[in-house]
Design an enzyme around this catalytic site. Structure first.
Site: not given
Ligand code: SAH
Ligand code: SF4
Length: 367
Positions: A91, A111, A115, A344
């Site tokens: 997306e 990914c 996380c 995101c």
């Molecule tokens: N992988 C990279 C970039 C993609 S995620 C990273 O982790 O930085 C972009 C942002 O969205 C990151 O800060 C991530 O932690 C956040 N994010 C992921 N899941 C989320 C959620 N459920 N609610 C709010 N932010 C979230």
């Molecule tokens: Fe991957 Fe989501 Fe962690 Fe970013 S926040 S590194 S997209 S698992």
């Protein structure tokens, strides 16, 4: 297989043209046609010699990822879902504001970093996006938005996308080669000419790749912190076990030597009862003492069976004030920013199991 020209930066295209026996200036002309004019059909490249156009027609294509769905919400935020042939697609989101237009771009399908609060992470990893698939997101957005009136200002702009954030699906630094090439095209004056300060890579903290990004293509950097100590970060951002906070903070300081901005943006997703207590905020102040930074507090964006909850507004306010009282600059995402969160790494996750439902929900939003 014909060569997809979206896979090349200008150096790559020039080298490939060299193999065809064509001069560098021809490569530059075609690069302009593709990225600045948005032309994918060689027949329309009118100032290119006919025999070269024919050669290109036989050996090359310009193919961005296919749009399987595009949606504009009432505030002008636009989302594209791209079919990349596997899993559930990726997306891209465009957020118009008065003084800028930000495109949130994906770097991987899924990914691998897992996380715990991230729906992309829950889906697992499918594959890296190619350069063509990464830059193709900007190509599609730029050329479909160009000439349209901005919903906020009513102005028609030739350069609707002024900022790119690599905050869509995936960990950009785990796909470093392709991401660096795509970033180079975004910055190239022969293509989109974006300023380094307006292109941001967001990483969960892949320390060695942060150093390589600094050498290869220093753009603005956002680091997903989410916890003020190793014990907690190990749990919610598992890559922390490999690159703990002390190493991450040192890597941030090293990055700043090359960075186009003089601060790192720390993203902090607020998870109710997990990392949103005043004590966490105080620990954060200590942690970042030697790193010039700004904080972006993001309320958790819930998804089914996540096991987490949004923080209460009061908890966010107290947390923010503790950081601000220590002299830190803090932003919290506004309503429209919530849209970005939904983008995101979120929406494609929902499409994974119930695409029909998401589509219906989105259609309702338009109505
Ligand atoms: N992988 C990279 C970039 C993609 S995620 C990273 O982790 O930085 C972009 C942002 O969205 C990151 O800060 C991530 O932690 C956040 N994010 C992921 N899941 C989320 C959620 N459920 N609610 C709010 N932010 C979230
Ligand atoms: Fe991957 Fe989501 Fe962690 Fe970013 S926040 S590194 S997209 S698992």
């Amino acid at each position: 297989m014909p060569q997809n020209l979206l896979d090349f930066d200008l150096d790559g295209l020039t080298a490939w043209f060299g193999e065809l026996g064509e001069k560098p200036f021809r490569a530059r002309q075609v690069f302009h046609w593709v990225h600045q004019a948005g032309v994918a059909d060689f027949a329309q490249m009118t100032d290119i010699a006919k025999n070269l156009r024919e050669k290109l027609q036989q050996q090359a294509v310009v193919v961005p990822p296919a749009v399987s769905y595009a949606h504009t919400s009432t505030d002008g935020t636009r989302k594209w879902l791209f079919d990349v042939g596997v899993a559930n697609g990726i997306e891209t989101v465009f957020i118009p504001e008065e003084d800028r237009g930000t495109l949130c771009v994906s770097s991987q399908v899924g990914c691998a970093l897992e996380c715990t609060f991230c729906s992309t992470g829950r889906q697992g990893f499918n594959r890296n996006l190619t350069v063509a698939e990464i830059i193709g997101q900007l190509w599609v957005a730029h050329h479909s938005l160009r000439g349209e009136a901005n919903r906020t200002t009513g102005e028609v702009s030739d350069r609707p996308v002024t900022n790119v954030v690599m905050m869509g699906m995936g960990e950009p630094l785990a796909n470093l080669e392709n991401v660096v090439t795509a970033l180079g095209i975004m910055l190239d004056d022969h293509a989109y000419g974006l300023s380094r300060r307006r292109v941001t890579v967001s990483t969960s903290g892949l320390v060695p790749a942060m150093d390589r990004l600094a050498e290869r293509c220093p753009v603005a950097l956002a680091v997903s912190l989410h916890a003020p100590n190793d014990a907690l970060r190990d749990q919610i951002v598992p890559i922390n076990k490999k690159y703990p906070l002390r190493e991450l903070m040192a890597a941030c300081r090293r990055y700043l030597v090359h960075a186009p901005r003089d601060f790192i943006t720390f993203e902090y997703v607020m998870l109710a009862g997990v990392n949103d207590a005043p004590g966490h905020a105080r620990q954060l102040i200590e942690l970042v003492r030697e790193v010039p930074c700004k904080f972006n507090l993001i309320p958790f964006n819930p998804f089914p069976d996540s096991g987490y909850e949004k923080p209460r507004g009061e908890a966010m306010r107290v947390f923010r004030e503790i950081l601000q009282d220590a002299g830190l600059v803090v932003t919290t995402r506004k309503t429209r920013g919530d849209d970005i969160d939904a983008a995101c790494g979120q929406l494609a996750g929902k499409v994974a199991d119930k695409s029909g439902r998401v589509m219906k929900r989105m259609h309702k939003e338009t109505a």
